[in-house]
Design a protein around this motif. Structure first.
Motif, PDB file in Angstrom:
ATOM      1  N   TYR A 165       0.812  -1.217   0.000  1.00 18.22           N
ATOM      2  CA  TYR A 165       0.000   0.000   0.000  1.00 18.22           C
ATOM      3  C   TYR A 165       0.848   1.272   0.000  1.00 18.22           C
ATOM      4  O   TYR A 165       0.310   2.380   0.066  1.00 18.22           O
ATOM      5  CB  TYR A 165      -0.947   0.004   1.196  1.00 18.22           C
ATOM      6  N   ALA A 166       2.152   1.117  -0.075  1.00 16.46           N
ATOM      7  CA  ALA A 166       3.031   2.289  -0.105  1.00 16.46           C
ATOM      8  C   ALA A 166       2.900   3.001  -1.447  1.00 16.46           C
ATOM      9  O   ALA A 166       2.957   2.374  -2.504  1.00 16.46           O
ATOM     10  CB  ALA A 166       4.468   1.872   0.139  1.00 16.46           C
ATOM     11  N   ARG A 167       2.725   4.305  -1.401  1.00 13.89           N
ATOM     12  CA  ARG A 167       2.666   5.105  -2.617  1.00 13.89           C
ATOM     13  C   ARG A 167       4.065   5.628  -2.942  1.00 13.89           C
ATOM     14  O   ARG A 167       4.914   5.755  -2.058  1.00 13.89           O
ATOM     15  CB  ARG A 167       1.708   6.289  -2.425  1.00 13.89           C
ATOM     16  N   PRO A 168       4.331   5.983  -4.190  1.00 13.67           N
ATOM     17  CA  PRO A 168       5.636   6.559  -4.531  1.00 13.67           C
ATOM     18  C   PRO A 168       5.854   7.858  -3.753  1.00 13.67           C
ATOM     19  O   PRO A 168       4.898   8.583  -3.465  1.00 13.67           O
ATOM     20  CB  PRO A 168       5.526   6.831  -6.035  1.00 13.67           C
ATOM     21  N   PRO A 169       7.088   8.176  -3.404  1.00 16.54           N
ATOM     22  CA  PRO A 169       7.341   9.437  -2.698  1.00 16.54           C
ATOM     23  C   PRO A 169       7.003  10.641  -3.573  1.00 16.54           C
ATOM     24  O   PRO A 169       7.101  10.579  -4.798  1.00 16.54           O
ATOM     25  CB  PRO A 169       8.834   9.378  -2.378  1.00 16.54           C
ATOM     26  N   VAL A 170       6.591  11.707  -2.921  1.00 20.52           N
ATOM     27  CA  VAL A 170       6.281  12.963  -3.608  1.00 20.52           C
ATOM     28  C   VAL A 170       7.567  13.778  -3.734  1.00 20.52           C
ATOM     29  O   VAL A 170       8.325  13.910  -2.765  1.00 20.52           O
ATOM     30  CB  VAL A 170       5.226  13.765  -2.821  1.00 20.52           C
ATOM     31  N   VAL A 171       7.819  14.309  -4.922  1.00 20.88           N
ATOM     32  CA  VAL A 171       8.981  15.172  -5.132  1.00 20.88           C
ATOM     33  C   VAL A 171       8.452  16.595  -5.367  1.00 20.88           C
ATOM     34  O   VAL A 171       7.983  16.914  -6.464  1.00 20.88           O
ATOM     35  CB  VAL A 171       9.823  14.716  -6.339  1.00 20.88           C
ATOM     36  N   PRO A 172       8.483  17.447  -4.329  1.00 26.26           N
ATOM     37  CA  PRO A 172       7.936  18.802  -4.472  1.00 26.26           C
ATOM     38  C   PRO A 172       8.680  19.619  -5.530  1.00 26.26           C
ATOM     39  O   PRO A 172       9.813  19.291  -5.916  1.00 26.26           O
ATOM     40  CB  PRO A 172       8.137  19.401  -3.074  1.00 26.26           C
ATOM     41  N   THR A 173       8.058  20.673  -5.975  1.00 27.38           N
ATOM     42  CA  THR A 173       8.645  21.539  -7.000  1.00 27.38           C
ATOM     43  C   THR A 173       9.998  22.072  -6.562  1.00 27.38           C
ATOM     44  O   THR A 173      10.958  22.097  -7.342  1.00 27.38           O
ATOM     45  CB  THR A 173       7.694  22.711  -7.304  1.00 27.38           C
ATOM     46  N   GLU A 174      10.103  22.499  -5.316  1.00 29.38           N
ATOM     47  CA  GLU A 174      11.365  23.055  -4.813  1.00 29.38           C
ATOM     48  C   GLU A 174      12.455  21.993  -4.770  1.00 29.38           C
ATOM     49  O   GLU A 174      13.614  22.268  -5.100  1.00 29.38           O
ATOM     50  CB  GLU A 174      11.159  23.655  -3.422  1.00 29.38           C
ATOM     51  N   ALA A 175      12.119  20.776  -4.400  1.00 27.46           N
ATOM     52  CA  ALA A 175      13.104  19.689  -4.397  1.00 27.46           C
ATOM     53  C   ALA A 175      13.590  19.400  -5.814  1.00 27.46           C
ATOM     54  O   ALA A 175      14.783  19.174  -6.051  1.00 27.46           O
ATOM     55  CB  ALA A 175      12.493  18.434  -3.777  1.00 27.46           C
ATOM     56  N   ARG A 176      12.663  19.442  -6.768  1.00 27.65           N
ATOM     57  CA  ARG A 176      13.018  19.204  -8.167  1.00 27.65           C
ATOM     58  C   ARG A 176      13.937  20.314  -8.686  1.00 27.65           C
ATOM     59  O   ARG A 176      14.910  20.066  -9.397  1.00 27.65           O
ATOM     60  CB  ARG A 176      11.726  19.130  -8.986  1.00 27.65           C
ATOM     61  N   ARG A 177      13.640  21.535  -8.280  1.00 26.53           N
ATOM     62  CA  ARG A 177      14.457  22.682  -8.704  1.00 26.53           C
ATOM     63  C   ARG A 177      15.876  22.562  -8.169  1.00 26.53           C
ATOM     64  O   ARG A 177      16.852  22.812  -8.877  1.00 26.53           O
ATOM     65  CB  ARG A 177      13.824  23.987  -8.222  1.00 26.53           C
ATOM     66  N   ARG A 178      16.006  22.159  -6.914  1.00 24.16           N
ATOM     67  CA  ARG A 178      17.337  22.037  -6.326  1.00 24.16           C
ATOM     68  C   ARG A 178      18.146  20.909  -6.957  1.00 24.16           C
ATOM     69  O   ARG A 178      19.356  21.015  -7.105  1.00 24.16           O
ATOM     70  CB  ARG A 178      17.217  21.825  -4.813  1.00 24.16           C
ATOM     71  N   ARG A 179      17.463  19.831  -7.322  1.00 25.22           N
ATOM     72  CA  ARG A 179      18.143  18.738  -8.002  1.00 25.22           C
ATOM     73  C   ARG A 179      18.716  19.205  -9.332  1.00 25.22           C
ATOM     74  O   ARG A 179      19.870  18.927  -9.681  1.00 25.22           O
ATOM     75  CB  ARG A 179      17.173  17.583  -8.249  1.00 25.22           C
ATOM     76  N   GLN A 180      17.914  19.947 -10.090  1.00 28.03           N
ATOM     77  CA  GLN A 180      18.338  20.423 -11.393  1.00 28.03           C
ATOM     78  C   GLN A 180      19.510  21.398 -11.257  1.00 28.03           C
ATOM     79  O   GLN A 180      20.455  21.378 -12.046  1.00 28.03           O
ATOM     80  CB  GLN A 180      17.175  21.100 -12.111  1.00 28.03           C
ATOM     81  N   LYS A 181      19.452  22.213 -10.209  1.00 24.79           N
ATOM     82  CA  LYS A 181      20.518  23.180  -9.969  1.00 24.79           C
ATOM     83  C   LYS A 181      21.834  22.466  -9.638  1.00 24.79           C
ATOM     84  O   LYS A 181      22.914  22.860 -10.070  1.00 24.79           O
ATOM     85  CB  LYS A 181      20.118  24.131  -8.837  1.00 24.79           C
ATOM     86  N   THR A 182      21.727  21.386  -8.850  1.00 26.05           N
ATOM     87  CA  THR A 182      22.912  20.627  -8.458  1.00 26.05           C
ATOM     88  C   THR A 182      23.536  19.938  -9.656  1.00 26.05           C
ATOM     89  O   THR A 182      24.758  19.928  -9.844  1.00 26.05           O
ATOM     90  CB  THR A 182      22.547  19.564  -7.396  1.00 26.05           C
ATOM     91  N   VAL A 183      22.692  19.348 -10.505  1.00 26.44           N
ATOM     92  CA  VAL A 183      23.193  18.678 -11.716  1.00 26.44           C
ATOM     93  C   VAL A 183      23.840  19.681 -12.664  1.00 26.44           C
ATOM     94  O   VAL A 183      24.905  19.456 -13.207  1.00 26.44           O
ATOM     95  CB  VAL A 183      22.029  17.952 -12.433  1.00 26.44           C
TER      96      VAL A 183
END
Length: 235
Positions: free
Chosen positions: A217-235
């Motif tokens: 019953y576990a759902r996939p984790p949510v990746v908020p907009t800000e988390a996505r932005r920081r990932r892109q910035k790091t890459v």
């Protein structure tokens, strides 16, 4: 009455109660989204800032009785203590904690034996969040306020409950800088609706809700907009 009813958890709770044929009154500060929410789910509404005692009292003056209050108004904001201004601190405390007193003070004279308060809190009340000092303090204060209130109004047959969810997948979550497991608004709404079926002789101080992280019953984790932005910035 559902405060913060123009969106998010408040609107979700109100929708569920309307489906169960409650006569729901929404309250929020901004009229346009509030009117749209009320029209969408079939509720009434009053425009009122839940942290402004005079405005809120006037807004609900036409209500003779209130049997259930779902206090969902509030905001997630703030920053690290070393960066936060006192004005930012006050804004969060006012929206999340002062509003508890304002709403209670205005509505309590309209409640009777069998009525209930449900305060929508946060897991930050028990597990404070870094960079959210004001928010964490306000939600811990909400829980303390609600428990003290329960000890005052039990003699009148009025119940007080706290619903304390972990992360909930709402627009408010999009500013969080990391991914997380989150429950849905409908999960909180179902818990609120169920609480109003509990016999008044039962004391149920708090319900905590969180997403399962393992199993079927576990759902996939949510990746908020800000988390996505920081990932892109790091890459």
């Amino acid at each position: 009455m559902v405060t913060g009813g123009s969106g998010g958890i408040g609107k979700g709770c109100a929708r569920k109660l309307c489906e169960l044929e409650y006569d729901v009154v929404l309250a929020a500060r901004r009229e346009a989204p509030l009117r749209a929410a009320a029209d969408e789910i079939g509720a009434r509404y009053v425009v009122a800032d839940a942290s402004d005692p005079d405005e809120f009292a006037v807004a609900i003056s036409t209500l003779e009785t209130v049997d259930l209050v779902v206090h969902a108004a509030g905001t997630l904001g703030g920053t690290y203590a070393r960066k936060q201004t006192f004005h930012q601190w006050q804004a969060i405390i006012s929206a999340n904690l002062d509003s508890c007193f304002v709403v209670t003070s205005a509505v309590l004279p309209r409640m009777r034996a069998g009525s209930r308060f449900v305060f929508i809190s946060s897991s930050a009340a028990h597990e404070p969040m870094p960079a959210r000092t004001a928010y964490s303090a306000s939600k811990a204060g909400m829980n303390a306020f609600a428990r003290a209130l329960a000890l005052e109004v039990d003699r009148d047959g009025i119940a007080v409950h706290i619903v304390t969810p972990g992360p909930v997948e709402t627009e408010m979550l999009q500013d969080v800088p990391f991914e997380m497991y989150a429950i849905q608004i409908s999960d909180v709404a179902a818990a609120v609706a169920w609480l109003d079926t509990v016999d008044p002789s039962v004391d149920l101080p708090e319900i905590r809700l969180s997403a399962v992280q393992r199993g079927p019953y576990a759902r996939p984790p949510v990746v908020p907009t800000e988390a996505r932005r920081r990932r892109q910035k790091t890459v």
